[in-house]
Each structure stands twice: as C-alpha cells, then as structure tokens.
Design an enzyme around this catalytic site. Sequence first.
Site: not given
Ligand SMILES: NC(=O)c1ccc[n+]([C@@H]2O[C@H](COP(=O)([O-])OP(=O)(O)OC[C@H]3O[C@@H](n4cnc5c(N)ncnc54)[C@H](OP(=O)(O)O)[C@@H]3O)[C@@H](O)[C@H]2O)c1
Length: 334
Positions: A11, A120, A144, A147, A202, A216, A220
């Site tokens: 994201i 979330k 936004e 959820v 995946g 999950d 929401k």
């Molecule tokens: N992916 C989706 O489709 C989606 C959809 C809706 C909502 N979300 C939500 O959006 C959020 C991000 O999702 P994502 O898919 O982007 O996750 P992700 O790919 O796992 O990325 C998470 C990022 O957060 C970083 N991080 C972890 N701990 C941290 C800390 N203490 N300080 C600073 N950065 C930190 C990680 O760094 P490292 O790489 O160094 O570990 C990584 O860069 C999550 O809460 C997820 O539930 C995701």
Amino acid sequence: MNIIVIGFGFIGRGVIEAFLRKAERIRRLDEDFRVVGVSDSRGYVYDSEGLDLKRLIGVDELSQYPSGYCRGGSAEDLIEMEGVDLMVEATPTNVVDGEPGLTFMRRALRRGIHVVTSNKGPLVVAFHELKSLAEEGGCQLLFEGTVAGAIPIFSLVRESLQGDEILRISGILNGTTNYILSRMHFEGTSFEIALKEAQERGITERDPSYDVDGIDAACKVVILANALMNRDVRFEDVERTGIRRVTQEAVSLAKRSNFAIKLVGTIDRRIEVAPKLVPINHPLCVHGTLNAVHIEADLAGEITLVGYGAGRETVSAVLNDVLTVLKSEAKKKG
Ligand SMILES: NC(=O)c1ccc[n+]([C@@H]2O[C@H](COP(=O)([O-])OP(=O)(O)OC[C@H]3O[C@@H](n4cnc5c(N)ncnc54)[C@H](OP(=O)(O)O)[C@@H]3O)[C@@H](O)[C@H]2O)c1
C-alpha cells in the site's frame, strides 16, 4: 503540504506511485505538496525539500534510495520532524493491540498531523480515542481503505448522506471467504479445496483463520459500527461464526432454492459475522473476491455498493482521503 508515508509495502509504495501518477491533480489543490519522509520497519528516508518519488518507486528496498537513508531510525522520528502536515499510515494490521500503528497515530494526532490510514488495527482497538485526539488536535483522521478496500463507504455517508441516520448495515466484507464460498457454489468444490486454491492464488492472509473464522470481517464491522452508527463497539462484542463448517451439501441445497451462502457482517440490534442465506437476486449477493456493503438509512432507504475489498484498488481509497485533506486545507487558506 508535507507528507510522510509510514510503511513502504504494497500500500505505501502503491500510494507513492499514485502521487506520481496523479501529480497534476494533486498540484492543482496544493502546489507545495511533497513527500518529505518514508519509513519501513528498519529505517527511513527524509528530505525537507521533498523526496524524489520516481527514484523512490524505482528501489526494491527503502535503504537503496540514493541519499539520506537513516538505518535504525523510526517512524516516530519522522512524526517529530518540523513541519509535517499529513501522515499516511500503512503498517501491518494488528488487531490485538493495534501496534505499531496505534502509537504512530496517537503521536501524529497529538501533534496536529492529519492521519490517513488503511490499517484496521488501531481503529479496532481505539476508534473513539483516536477520533477524540483528532478533534482535539484540529486535524482529520480518515480511513476509507480500512473497510471494503476501494468501496467509498465512509465518504459516501460523510458527503452524501449528511442528513441521514444509518439504521442498519450488512456486508460481504472479506473477499477471500467470498471467493471460497463462490467456488463452492459455482464449481461444487469442497471448503478444503477452495481454501487451498485461495492460498495458491495468494489471496489469504498468512494465517487463514483471520479470513475463514471471520476475524477480518468482524474488525470491519467494528469500524463501520463505530464510525457510521456512532456505536461504542469492541471486537469482543461481535458474535462471530466463520465458514469452516459450511459444507458442500449446504451450499448445494441453498443453490437449489435460489440462495447463496455468504459470510455476512451485520450491524443491527445484534452485531455479528456469520454465514447467511442470501437470495441470489439480492444486490448483496456478489461473487468471487468482490465485496458489497448494503446500508439502510432513514431518508435514503437502501443503498448497496459493490467493489474490490483489497488489492491495488485500495490505493484509490487512500489517495481520495489524502485529496480530501488537501481540499479542506486549500479551502481554509481561501
Ligand atoms: N494489501 C492490501 O490489499 C490491503 C488492503 C486494505 C488494507 N490493507 C492494510 O494496509 C496496511 C498495509 O498493508 P500492505 O499490504 O502494504 O502491507 P505490507 O506489504 O506488509 O507492508 C507493510 C509495511 O509496513 C512496514 N512496517 C512494519 N512495521 C513498521 C514499523 N514499526 N515502522 C515503520 N514501518 C513498518 C513494513 O516494513 P518492512 O518491510 O521493513 O517490514 C512494510 O514496509 C495493513 O494494515 C493492511 O491490513 C492492505
């Protein structure tokens, strides 16, 4: 405005790409828009003049950004920097204690920094506290993307149903379980095989119980209830039944009677997530990884929104929240 992005994963990186792609639109609202800091769990990059976004999205790891990587530095250091106006928070969801995002959000809001998040966890754990902090700090907390991904449910209610009271919400809020139930419905697949397929594609969380046991979806439901119906709901208040015990026989029987079994989150007198029979011609009855949210409002009546609940489409929701803040700040300046 000076923006920091916490989390450089799917994201965080997607949002930075969107800032680049939509640069013209953004500049029309704020010609001083710049991303000054980005952090992951191991460090951050910072430049008060603005980072080079093209270079940023070109690197595999934040540490490869050509200048100024501070290894061991934390997101909290960025929040404390002078002149930060808005934080995009996209660290992993943790629904047990909301961390690390909860600490980042508290800190930012206390400093009067607007927060836009797709995470979330902090909202499930401390929704009303965070809303109060935002009010006290005179800043916005927008979420936004938390959820139903790209479906603009919160902005719809905020902007277009300002005079309505939301009486009831029901929704298909988890794309993975909807995919599994759709495979069972259309292909006659068993739960176990459909789950395996979802894992191979995946689209499940690392721990599939987060999806299939309704955790999950329950998170929401908590956010929807607190944000749109002014309830004070905690995760434990949601009656939760997952889809592990939904059999192929039950799905076939429902299908023969023109129903589909769907994992539905409901906020009414009862707050629950459970498999339900949904008439095949009901607008909520969407298939595959789609999500749907059905709201009943006192003036507008019934409205259903359908769209993708996760994946790159979520970036649309985060970007829209950022533009909402830019717009209101532009208005303030006159
Ligand atoms: N992916 C989706 O489709 C989606 C959809 C809706 C909502 N979300 C939500 O959006 C959020 C991000 O999702 P994502 O898919 O982007 O996750 P992700 O790919 O796992 O990325 C998470 C990022 O957060 C970083 N991080 C972890 N701990 C941290 C800390 N203490 N300080 C600073 N950065 C930190 C990680 O760094 P490292 O790489 O160094 O570990 C990584 O860069 C999550 O809460 C997820 O539930 C995701």
